[in-house]
Every structure is written in structure tokens, then in C-alpha cells.
Design a protein around this motif. Structure first.
Motif, PDB file in Angstrom:
ATOM      1  N   ILE A 284       0.846  -1.210   0.000  1.00  0.00           N
ATOM      2  CA  ILE A 284       0.000   0.000   0.000  1.00  0.00           C
ATOM      3  C   ILE A 284       0.873   1.248   0.000  1.00  0.00           C
ATOM      4  N   PHE A 285       1.914   1.291   0.850  1.00  0.00           N
ATOM      5  CA  PHE A 285       2.822   2.437   0.885  1.00  0.00           C
ATOM      6  C   PHE A 285       3.535   2.614  -0.449  1.00  0.00           C
ATOM      7  N   LEU A 286       3.908   1.524  -1.092  1.00  0.00           N
ATOM      8  CA  LEU A 286       4.565   1.593  -2.391  1.00  0.00           C
ATOM      9  C   LEU A 286       3.617   2.178  -3.438  1.00  0.00           C
ATOM     10  N   ILE A 287       2.376   1.693  -3.447  1.00  0.00           N
ATOM     11  CA  ILE A 287       1.378   2.195  -4.409  1.00  0.00           C
ATOM     12  C   ILE A 287       1.113   3.676  -4.167  1.00  0.00           C
ATOM     13  N   VAL A 288       0.926   4.064  -2.902  1.00  0.00           N
ATOM     14  CA  VAL A 288       0.675   5.471  -2.572  1.00  0.00           C
ATOM     15  C   VAL A 288       1.890   6.321  -2.957  1.00  0.00           C
ATOM     16  N   GLY A 289       3.104   5.846  -2.637  1.00  0.00           N
ATOM     17  CA  GLY A 289       4.322   6.583  -2.965  1.00  0.00           C
ATOM     18  C   GLY A 289       4.498   6.779  -4.457  1.00  0.00           C
ATOM     19  N   VAL A 290       4.258   5.734  -5.222  1.00  0.00           N
ATOM     20  CA  VAL A 290       4.386   5.823  -6.684  1.00  0.00           C
ATOM     21  C   VAL A 290       3.344   6.805  -7.235  1.00  0.00           C
ATOM     22  N   ASN A 291       2.127   6.771  -6.718  1.00  0.00           N
ATOM     23  CA  ASN A 291       1.082   7.686  -7.183  1.00  0.00           C
ATOM     24  C   ASN A 291       1.418   9.138  -6.842  1.00  0.00           C
ATOM     25  N   ILE A 292       1.961   9.374  -5.656  1.00  0.00           N
ATOM     26  CA  ILE A 292       2.377  10.740  -5.295  1.00  0.00           C
ATOM     27  C   ILE A 292       3.491  11.206  -6.221  1.00  0.00           C
ATOM     28  N   LEU A 293       4.453  10.347  -6.493  1.00  0.00           N
ATOM     29  CA  LEU A 293       5.543  10.684  -7.416  1.00  0.00           C
ATOM     30  C   LEU A 293       5.009  10.976  -8.812  1.00  0.00           C
ATOM     31  N   LEU A 294       4.079  10.155  -9.297  1.00  0.00           N
ATOM     32  CA  LEU A 294       3.489  10.384 -10.625  1.00  0.00           C
ATOM     33  C   LEU A 294       2.706  11.704 -10.664  1.00  0.00           C
ATOM     34  N   LEU A 295       1.965  12.009  -9.609  1.00  0.00           N
ATOM     35  CA  LEU A 295       1.239  13.289  -9.546  1.00  0.00           C
ATOM     36  C   LEU A 295       2.213  14.465  -9.547  1.00  0.00           C
TER      37      LEU A 295
ATOM     38  N   LEU B 120       3.554  14.816 -13.021  1.00  0.00           N
ATOM     39  CA  LEU B 120       2.498  15.399 -13.862  1.00  0.00           C
ATOM     40  C   LEU B 120       2.385  16.904 -13.615  1.00  0.00           C
ATOM     41  N   LEU B 121       2.488  17.319 -12.358  1.00  0.00           N
ATOM     42  CA  LEU B 121       2.465  18.743 -12.028  1.00  0.00           C
ATOM     43  C   LEU B 121       3.646  19.459 -12.667  1.00  0.00           C
ATOM     44  N   LEU B 122       4.842  18.890 -12.575  1.00  0.00           N
ATOM     45  CA  LEU B 122       6.023  19.497 -13.201  1.00  0.00           C
ATOM     46  C   LEU B 122       5.850  19.614 -14.710  1.00  0.00           C
ATOM     47  N   LEU B 123       5.344  18.575 -15.328  1.00  0.00           N
ATOM     48  CA  LEU B 123       5.121  18.597 -16.771  1.00  0.00           C
ATOM     49  C   LEU B 123       4.094  19.657 -17.149  1.00  0.00           C
ATOM     50  N   SER B 124       3.002  19.724 -16.410  1.00  0.00           N
ATOM     51  CA  SER B 124       1.973  20.725 -16.728  1.00  0.00           C
ATOM     52  C   SER B 124       2.515  22.140 -16.522  1.00  0.00           C
ATOM     53  N   GLU B 125       3.331  22.355 -15.477  1.00  0.00           N
ATOM     54  CA  GLU B 125       3.933  23.674 -15.259  1.00  0.00           C
ATOM     55  C   GLU B 125       4.842  24.050 -16.433  1.00  0.00           C
ATOM     56  N   TYR B 126       5.624  23.096 -16.913  1.00  0.00           N
ATOM     57  CA  TYR B 126       6.520  23.346 -18.036  1.00  0.00           C
ATOM     58  C   TYR B 126       5.734  23.699 -19.303  1.00  0.00           C
TER      59      TYR B 126
ATOM     60  N   LEU C 175      -1.498  31.311   1.028  1.00  0.00           N
ATOM     61  CA  LEU C 175      -1.382  30.332  -0.065  1.00  0.00           C
ATOM     62  C   LEU C 175      -0.703  30.909  -1.300  1.00  0.00           C
ATOM     63  N   LYS C 176       0.112  31.948  -1.138  1.00  0.00           N
ATOM     64  CA  LYS C 176       0.647  32.620  -2.325  1.00  0.00           C
ATOM     65  C   LYS C 176       1.549  31.718  -3.163  1.00  0.00           C
ATOM     66  N   TYR C 177       2.262  30.776  -2.548  1.00  0.00           N
ATOM     67  CA  TYR C 177       3.107  29.884  -3.346  1.00  0.00           C
ATOM     68  C   TYR C 177       2.250  28.939  -4.183  1.00  0.00           C
ATOM     69  N   LEU C 178       1.179  28.462  -3.617  1.00  0.00           N
ATOM     70  CA  LEU C 178       0.247  27.625  -4.376  1.00  0.00           C
ATOM     71  C   LEU C 178      -0.375  28.437  -5.502  1.00  0.00           C
ATOM     72  N   LYS C 179      -0.743  29.679  -5.218  1.00  0.00           N
ATOM     73  CA  LYS C 179      -1.381  30.537  -6.217  1.00  0.00           C
ATOM     74  C   LYS C 179      -0.414  30.972  -7.308  1.00  0.00           C
ATOM     75  N   ASN C 180       0.886  30.827  -7.075  1.00  0.00           N
ATOM     76  CA  ASN C 180       1.864  31.151  -8.102  1.00  0.00           C
ATOM     77  C   ASN C 180       2.059  30.016  -9.110  1.00  0.00           C
ATOM     78  N   LEU C 181       1.506  28.837  -8.823  1.00  0.00           N
ATOM     79  CA  LEU C 181       1.573  27.734  -9.771  1.00  0.00           C
ATOM     80  C   LEU C 181       0.726  28.069 -10.994  1.00  0.00           C
ATOM     81  N   LEU C 182       1.265  27.854 -12.163  1.00  0.00           N
ATOM     82  CA  LEU C 182       0.505  28.085 -13.400  1.00  0.00           C
ATOM     83  C   LEU C 182      -0.685  27.133 -13.465  1.00  0.00           C
ATOM     84  N   SER C 183      -0.519  25.912 -12.968  1.00  0.00           N
ATOM     85  CA  SER C 183      -1.623  24.952 -12.953  1.00  0.00           C
ATOM     86  C   SER C 183      -2.784  25.485 -12.132  1.00  0.00           C
ATOM     87  N   TYR C 184      -2.488  26.138 -11.035  1.00  0.00           N
ATOM     88  CA  TYR C 184      -3.536  26.735 -10.197  1.00  0.00           C
ATOM     89  C   TYR C 184      -4.220  27.885 -10.947  1.00  0.00           C
TER      90      TYR C 184
END
Length: 194
Positions: free
Chosen positions: A14-25, A28-34, A183-192
Motif C-alpha cells: 500500500i505504501f509503495l502504491i501510494v508513494g508511486v502515485n504521489i511521485l506520478l502526480l 504530472l504537475l512538473l510537466l503541466s507547469e513546463y 497560499l501565495k506559493y500555491l497561487k503562483n503555480l501556473l496549474s492553479y
């Protein structure tokens, strides 16, 4: 007993699955920001403007960092005019002698201070009024060049990749106070922003 022995294996799985999903998310966030940053910078490349760097930690807006036009007509003795607004009032892409400040100074024979700054809105005018006290007591006329976009800019920035944090006020009693955004750092995300 076998159920107890499988429990640690299931927990690891379960920890492995959760960890892999967090890493993938996160990836995905880095890719969308780029991708979003590349899309936003197309405007700057098309206009031959310097491209602002991608930055989650942005500075707060300040008078010292704002780009203003030089004052005109300082040789005149009448009380001055002050201009507020965005790039329209600033005269973006105009020569100094084509700007509104220069024309006003020549026509009225008054000093003109142009406190317009590209990408700003109504809340920035309040900030400038509070923080440019050097001439405020002597001013006779104040001009604010309003465009419909300024209503939108009260709720979001002019551009998605500006160098400053979004400026927002809140009313406390009879005064407007700069809002401290947790939340200014979150609001600075282009995805946000998108």
C-alpha cells in the motif's frame, strides 16, 4: 497466523502504491507547469519582450520595483497632475514624447508624474497613493485611465507569469489593508492559475 504475516507485506505494498502515485502526480504537475510556462512565454517571444523567469517565490509589489515614466514639465510652476493606470496610461511601446504624460504637460504647462505601471489594476493605485507621499499634498489633478480589464485584475493578475505576487486588499473597519495571503506559493503555480 498467516493473516498476520501478510499484513506487513500488504502495508508495504500500500505504501509503495501510494508513494508511486504521489511521485506520478508530482511529475504530472512538473510537466503541466513546463507546458503552461512555454505557452505563456509565446506572447513575450512574439512581442520581443524579455521573458520573466519561472518562479514560485515572487516578490511583493513595491513602488521601488515598479517601472514608471520620467516626470515631465518640472520647469512649470503650476500644481502637478498625477496619472495612474496600466500600460495604456504608461504608454507602453510609445516614445517618451508620445506618452500621455508628455502631451498633458505640454498642453497644460504643468508638471506631470506618471505613476502608471504595466500589468497593474485598481488595487495598485491605492498602493501608490499610500506609498508615493512625496508629491501627494501638492497635486491638483489625478487621472486614472480605466479599462474594462481592470475589473478582472482585481481578482487575478494581468499575466500568468508576472514577477510579483498578486496584490489584494481586504476591508477592516473603514480602511483597506493589504491582505496577507497564506497560499501565495500555491497561487503562483501556473496549474492553479489555469
Amino acid at each position: 497466523m498467516s493473516q498476520n504475516q501478510q499484513s506487513p507485506k500488504n502495508t508495504k505494498k500500500i505504501f509503495l502504491i501510494v508513494g508511486v502515485n504521489i511521485l506520478l502526480l508530482f511529475l504530472l504537475l512538473l510537466l503541466s507547469e513546463y507546458v503552461l510556462y512555454c505557452q505563456e512565454t509565446r506572447f513575450f517571444r512574439n512581442e520581443d519582450l524579455p521573458i520573466p523567469p519561472y518562479n514560485l517565490i515572487k516578490e511583493d509589489f513595491s513602488v521601488e520595483k515598479a517601472a514608471f515614466r520620467q516626470p515631465f514639465g518640472l520647469q512649470y510652476k503650476k500644481r502637478p497632475i498625477v496619472i495612474y493606470g496600466c500600460s495604456f496610461a504608461y504608454g507602453h511601446r510609445l516614445k517618451p514624447t508620445e506618452s500621455m504624460g508628455y502631451v498633458l504637460s505640454e498642453k497644460t504647462k504643468r508638471p506631470v508624474y506618471n505613476y502608471a505601471s504595466s500589468g497593474t489594476g485598481i488595487q495598485h493605485v491605492l498602493y501608490f497613493l499610500d506609498n508615493t507621499k512625496d508629491i501627494n499634498n501638492d497635486v491638483e489633478y489625478v487621472l486614472y485611465l480605466f479599462i474594462n480589464e481592470h475589473i478582472y485584475r482585481m481578482y487575478d493578475t494581468c499575466g500568468k507569469i508576472l514577477c510579483f505576487n498578486f496584490m489584494e486588499y481586504e476591508q477592516q473597519n473603514d480602511k483597506f489593508i493589504l491582505k496577507k495571503d497564506r497560499l501565495k506559493y500555491l497561487k503562483n503555480l501556473l496549474s492553479y492559475k489555469y
